[in-house]
Motif scaffolding. Structure first.
Motif, PDB file in Angstrom:
ATOM      1  N   ASP A 118       0.824  -1.208   0.000  1.00 10.83           N
ATOM      2  CA  ASP A 118       0.000   0.000   0.000  1.00 10.83           C
ATOM      3  C   ASP A 118       0.859   1.259   0.000  1.00 10.83           C
ATOM      4  N   SER A 120      -0.131   4.239  -0.002  1.00 13.44           N
ATOM      5  CA  SER A 120      -0.721   5.312   0.812  1.00 13.44           C
ATOM      6  C   SER A 120      -0.334   5.205   2.281  1.00 13.44           C
ATOM      7  N   ASP A 131      -5.537   8.985  -4.521  1.00 13.50           N
ATOM      8  CA  ASP A 131      -6.877   9.367  -4.080  1.00 13.50           C
ATOM      9  C   ASP A 131      -7.692   8.186  -3.571  1.00 13.50           C
ATOM     10  N   SER A 132      -7.035   7.054  -3.381  1.00 12.33           N
ATOM     11  CA  SER A 132      -7.734   5.903  -2.821  1.00 12.33           C
ATOM     12  C   SER A 132      -6.790   5.134  -1.915  1.00 12.33           C
ATOM     13  N   SER A 133      -7.365   4.406  -1.001  1.00  9.24           N
ATOM     14  CA  SER A 133      -6.569   3.614  -0.071  1.00  9.24           C
ATOM     15  C   SER A 133      -7.245   2.249   0.105  1.00  9.24           C
ATOM     16  N   GLU A 135      -3.574   1.753  -2.167  1.00  9.75           N
ATOM     17  CA  GLU A 135      -3.115   2.021  -3.533  1.00  9.75           C
ATOM     18  C   GLU A 135      -1.843   1.235  -3.782  1.00  9.75           C
TER      19      GLU A 135
END
Length: 212
Positions: A118, A120, A131-133, A135
């Motif tokens: 990940d 993020s 802008d998403s988790s 990622e």
């Protein structure tokens, strides 16, 4: 009788120590050979904000506990040469078995870096664009990343972003953790980041996330 009891106690102690010891699997054969060697490392000067300048692993490890680096392109580039000191510290402080990962394990961990780590969860130059988790590299870079031995690499649009798996520490009394080397460069700018980061697997998502 006393001798038998002493031997039994010693055997029990050895069994407990064995069961409680961690094991470390290394994913980079040349690196492991180098850190096992007693040959000294030739390192460039590294400057800290407390006014100290070091050029040895001992000085680097000691000062990194108490001070931040002087922020300059040269200093950050020099920092990349000191990542071996972090790996050697892990090797020297390990109390369990040490083994070199086979080709299948190296391929699997490189695949994990591309698809199951990940981005993020830790600071990096792409953090503001995420802008998403969670990622991952394969999604963020639209599969333009490549696996290279024990690493996942993205080189495009003036960026050099590399995650390299160094070692996996299996701990009987705690969650296993993965040591990663991050290379994060904006080639047409001054941003440079080189650092070791520990990751653990999230029990919720199964993703590798920065260890707390």
């Amino acid at each position: 009788m006393k001798i038998k009891n002493s031997l039994a106690l010693l055997l029990f102690s050895l069994q407990v120590a064995c069961c409680n010891a961690s094991s470390i699997e290394w994913f980079d054969a040349p690196l492991l050979a180098r850190i096992k060697s007693d040959a000294p490392y030739k390192l460039p000067p590294l400057s800290y904000q407390n006014g100290t300048s070091v050029d040895t692993c001992a000085g680097y490890l000691e000062n990194s506990e108490h001070s931040d680096l002087v922020e300059s392109p040269v200093n950050f580039s020099n920092r990349a040469r000191y990542l071996i000191c972090d790996a050697r510290s892990v090797y020297l402080t390990g109390q369990g078995s040490v083994k070199l990962a086979d080709a299948k394990a190296v391929h699997q961990i490189a695949n994990d870096l591309c698809k199951k780590l990940d981005l993020s969860s830790f600071p990096n130059s792409f953090r503001q664009t995420i802008d998403s988790s969670p990622e991952v590299m394969s999604k963020l870079f639209r599969n333009k990343q490549q696996m290279d031995k024990n690493s996942c690499v993205y080189r495009d649009h003036g960026r050099n972003f590399v995650l390299s798996a160094i070692a996996l520490e299996s701990r009987p009394q705690a969650q296993s953790r993965l040591l990663i080397w991050l290379t994060d460069e904006i080639l047409d700018g001054t941003y440079r980041a080189y650092q070791p980061i520990w990751f653990t697997k999230s029990k919720l998502t199964g993703m590798w996330v920065k260890a707390k």
